[in-house]
Design a protein around this motif. Structure first.
Motif, PDB file in Angstrom:
ATOM      1  N   TYR A 129      -3.080  -9.895  -4.044  1.00 54.40           N
ATOM      2  CA  TYR A 129      -2.687 -10.955  -3.119  1.00 54.40           C
ATOM      3  C   TYR A 129      -1.526 -10.504  -2.227  1.00 54.40           C
ATOM      4  CZ  TYR A 129      -0.938 -15.363  -1.330  1.00 54.40           C
ATOM      5  OH  TYR A 129      -0.494 -16.356  -0.500  1.00 54.40           O
ATOM      6  N   LEU A 130      -0.504  -9.894  -2.842  1.00 58.47           N
ATOM      7  CA  LEU A 130       0.653  -9.450  -2.063  1.00 58.47           C
ATOM      8  C   LEU A 130       0.277  -8.392  -1.034  1.00 58.47           C
ATOM      9  CD1 LEU A 130       3.427  -9.198  -4.795  1.00 58.47           C
ATOM     10  CD2 LEU A 130       3.251 -10.881  -2.969  1.00 58.47           C
ATOM     11  N   LEU A 131      -0.599  -7.491  -1.395  1.00 56.50           N
ATOM     12  CA  LEU A 131      -0.981  -6.430  -0.469  1.00 56.50           C
ATOM     13  C   LEU A 131      -1.848  -6.936   0.678  1.00 56.50           C
ATOM     14  CD1 LEU A 131      -1.656  -3.564  -2.991  1.00 56.50           C
ATOM     15  CD2 LEU A 131      -0.022  -3.497  -1.122  1.00 56.50           C
ATOM     16  N   VAL A 132      -2.742  -7.868   0.397  1.00 59.89           N
ATOM     17  CA  VAL A 132      -3.713  -8.284   1.413  1.00 59.89           C
ATOM     18  C   VAL A 132      -3.218  -9.459   2.254  1.00 59.89           C
ATOM     19  CG1 VAL A 132      -6.048  -9.202   1.752  1.00 59.89           C
ATOM     20  CG2 VAL A 132      -5.657  -7.388   0.094  1.00 59.89           C
ATOM     21  N   PHE A 133      -2.571 -10.435   1.635  1.00 56.35           N
ATOM     22  CA  PHE A 133      -2.305 -11.695   2.339  1.00 56.35           C
ATOM     23  C   PHE A 133      -0.848 -11.931   2.753  1.00 56.35           C
ATOM     24  CE2 PHE A 133      -6.112 -12.683  -0.254  1.00 56.35           C
ATOM     25  CZ  PHE A 133      -6.985 -12.901   0.802  1.00 56.35           C
ATOM     26  N   THR A 134       0.070 -11.062   2.382  1.00 54.77           N
ATOM     27  CA  THR A 134       1.460 -11.279   2.770  1.00 54.77           C
ATOM     28  C   THR A 134       1.972 -10.100   3.604  1.00 54.77           C
ATOM     29  OG1 THR A 134       2.381 -10.224   0.801  1.00 54.77           O
ATOM     30  CG2 THR A 134       1.920 -12.584   0.655  1.00 54.77           C
ATOM     31  N   PRO A 135       2.980 -10.324   4.404  1.00 61.45           N
ATOM     32  CA  PRO A 135       3.544  -9.222   5.208  1.00 61.45           C
ATOM     33  C   PRO A 135       4.602  -8.411   4.444  1.00 61.45           C
ATOM     34  CG  PRO A 135       4.555 -11.275   5.845  1.00 61.45           C
ATOM     35  CD  PRO A 135       3.490 -11.620   4.826  1.00 61.45           C
ATOM     36  N   LEU A 136       4.645  -8.528   3.140  1.00 60.47           N
ATOM     37  CA  LEU A 136       5.677  -7.875   2.339  1.00 60.47           C
ATOM     38  C   LEU A 136       5.639  -6.356   2.473  1.00 60.47           C
ATOM     39  CD1 LEU A 136       7.936  -8.393   0.280  1.00 60.47           C
ATOM     40  CD2 LEU A 136       6.212  -8.180  -1.505  1.00 60.47           C
ATOM     41  N   PHE A 137       4.465  -5.756   2.503  1.00 59.18           N
ATOM     42  CA  PHE A 137       4.332  -4.304   2.581  1.00 59.18           C
ATOM     43  C   PHE A 137       3.916  -3.838   3.974  1.00 59.18           C
ATOM     44  CE2 PHE A 137       3.491  -5.275  -1.919  1.00 59.18           C
ATOM     45  CZ  PHE A 137       4.467  -4.478  -2.497  1.00 59.18           C
ATOM     46  N   GLU A 138       4.097  -4.674   4.966  1.00 57.94           N
ATOM     47  CA  GLU A 138       3.663  -4.364   6.320  1.00 57.94           C
ATOM     48  C   GLU A 138       4.366  -3.130   6.890  1.00 57.94           C
ATOM     49  OE1 GLU A 138       4.153  -7.365   9.509  1.00 57.94           O
ATOM     50  OE2 GLU A 138       2.166  -7.974   8.802  1.00 57.94           O
ATOM     51  N   ASN A 139       5.668  -3.016   6.650  1.00 55.42           N
ATOM     52  CA  ASN A 139       6.429  -1.891   7.189  1.00 55.42           C
ATOM     53  C   ASN A 139       6.291  -0.629   6.346  1.00 55.42           C
ATOM     54  OD1 ASN A 139       7.381  -3.523   9.236  1.00 55.42           O
ATOM     55  ND2 ASN A 139       9.153  -4.179   8.046  1.00 55.42           N
ATOM     56  N   THR A 140       5.868  -0.785   5.111  1.00 54.35           N
ATOM     57  CA  THR A 140       5.801   0.346   4.195  1.00 54.35           C
ATOM     58  C   THR A 140       4.474   1.096   4.297  1.00 54.35           C
ATOM     59  OG1 THR A 140       7.158  -0.948   2.686  1.00 54.35           O
ATOM     60  CG2 THR A 140       6.146   1.025   1.798  1.00 54.35           C
ATOM     61  N   PHE A 141       3.358   0.359   4.317  1.00 59.35           N
ATOM     62  CA  PHE A 141       2.031   0.969   4.308  1.00 59.35           C
ATOM     63  C   PHE A 141       1.255   0.559   5.552  1.00 59.35           C
ATOM     64  CE2 PHE A 141       2.860   0.125  -0.307  1.00 59.35           C
ATOM     65  CZ  PHE A 141       3.124   1.438  -0.659  1.00 59.35           C
ATOM     66  N   SER A 142       0.301   1.390   5.933  1.00 64.20           N
ATOM     67  CA  SER A 142      -0.567   1.027   7.054  1.00 64.20           C
ATOM     68  C   SER A 142      -1.509  -0.093   6.620  1.00 64.20           C
ATOM     69  CB  SER A 142      -1.371   2.238   7.517  1.00 64.20           C
ATOM     70  OG  SER A 142      -2.320   2.601   6.538  1.00 64.20           O
ATOM     71  N   GLU A 143      -2.078  -0.763   7.616  1.00 66.43           N
ATOM     72  CA  GLU A 143      -2.944  -1.909   7.342  1.00 66.43           C
ATOM     73  C   GLU A 143      -4.190  -1.508   6.549  1.00 66.43           C
ATOM     74  OE1 GLU A 143      -5.182  -5.430   9.878  1.00 66.43           O
ATOM     75  OE2 GLU A 143      -3.723  -4.118  10.843  1.00 66.43           O
ATOM     76  N   ILE A 144      -4.801  -0.406   6.904  1.00 69.60           N
ATOM     77  CA  ILE A 144      -6.009   0.042   6.207  1.00 69.60           C
ATOM     78  C   ILE A 144      -5.690   0.385   4.748  1.00 69.60           C
ATOM     79  CG2 ILE A 144      -7.749   1.872   6.124  1.00 69.60           C
ATOM     80  CD1 ILE A 144      -7.566   1.981   9.186  1.00 69.60           C
ATOM     81  N   PHE A 145      -4.578   1.064   4.526  1.00 73.53           N
ATOM     82  CA  PHE A 145      -4.185   1.423   3.167  1.00 73.53           C
ATOM     83  C   PHE A 145      -3.893   0.178   2.330  1.00 73.53           C
ATOM     84  CE2 PHE A 145      -1.027   2.735  -0.006  1.00 73.53           C
ATOM     85  CZ  PHE A 145      -1.752   3.718  -0.646  1.00 73.53           C
ATOM     86  N   ARG A 146      -3.171  -0.785   2.914  1.00 74.45           N
ATOM     87  CA  ARG A 146      -2.859  -2.025   2.184  1.00 74.45           C
ATOM     88  C   ARG A 146      -4.123  -2.757   1.780  1.00 74.45           C
ATOM     89  NH1 ARG A 146      -0.382  -6.290   4.531  1.00 74.45           N
ATOM     90  NH2 ARG A 146      -1.035  -5.631   6.576  1.00 74.45           N
ATOM     91  N   TYR A 147      -5.061  -2.899   2.713  1.00 72.99           N
ATOM     92  CA  TYR A 147      -6.302  -3.613   2.400  1.00 72.99           C
ATOM     93  C   TYR A 147      -7.140  -2.867   1.374  1.00 72.99           C
ATOM     94  CZ  TYR A 147      -5.404  -6.808   6.269  1.00 72.99           C
ATOM     95  OH  TYR A 147      -4.860  -7.745   7.095  1.00 72.99           O
ATOM     96  N   SER A 148      -7.230  -1.559   1.495  1.00 72.74           N
ATOM     97  CA  SER A 148      -8.058  -0.808   0.553  1.00 72.74           C
ATOM     98  C   SER A 148      -7.459  -0.841  -0.853  1.00 72.74           C
ATOM     99  CB  SER A 148      -8.268   0.620   1.034  1.00 72.74           C
ATOM    100  OG  SER A 148      -7.041   1.277   1.180  1.00 72.74           O
ATOM    101  N   ILE A 149      -6.149  -0.673  -0.976  1.00 71.30           N
ATOM    102  CA  ILE A 149      -5.513  -0.726  -2.295  1.00 71.30           C
ATOM    103  C   ILE A 149      -5.553  -2.154  -2.850  1.00 71.30           C
ATOM    104  CG2 ILE A 149      -3.340  -0.381  -3.543  1.00 71.30           C
ATOM    105  CD1 ILE A 149      -4.840   2.183  -2.820  1.00 71.30           C
ATOM    106  N   GLY A 150      -5.402  -3.154  -1.995  1.00 71.47           N
ATOM    107  CA  GLY A 150      -5.519  -4.540  -2.438  1.00 71.47           C
ATOM    108  C   GLY A 150      -6.901  -4.849  -2.982  1.00 71.47           C
ATOM    109  N   ILE A 151      -7.921  -4.323  -2.335  1.00 74.33           N
ATOM    110  CA  ILE A 151      -9.288  -4.524  -2.815  1.00 74.33           C
ATOM    111  C   ILE A 151      -9.499  -3.805  -4.143  1.00 74.33           C
ATOM    112  CG2 ILE A 151     -11.705  -3.953  -2.312  1.00 74.33           C
ATOM    113  CD1 ILE A 151     -11.028  -4.550   0.649  1.00 74.33           C
TER     114      ILE A 151
END
Length: 78
Positions: free
Chosen positions: A36-58
């Motif tokens: 949930y934190l990786l996909v739906f919140t901007p918490l890791f927005e500055n740390t990881f790229s969008e594709i990486f956040r979504y793939s790891i969240g999935i």
């Protein structure tokens, strides 16, 4: 005396099983929380790229579903 010891042994193993079961549920909640934190919140927005956040969240969500399935299956057959 032997009967008292025999009666106490299943209780101890039952308590260990309950602690393992509770730990499993806790870990499932952790995996879904991270997804949930990786996909739906901007918490890791500055740390990881969008594709990486979504793939790891999935990946976290799929692993959480897998752990929940194993938890239910093991509880049913115990």
């Amino acid at each position: 005396m032997e009967k008292e010891n025999d009666l106490q042994k299943p209780e101890k193993s039952n308590k260990k099983f309950n602690m393992g079961y509770l730990f499993g549920i806790f870990m499932i909640l952790i995996y879904f929380g991270m997804a949930y934190l990786l996909v739906f919140t901007p918490l890791f927005e500055n740390t990881f790229s969008e594709i990486f956040r979504y793939s790891i969240g999935i990946v976290f969500a799929i692993y959480g579903i897998f752990r929940a399935y194993r938890q239910i299956r093991n509880r049913r057959y115990s």
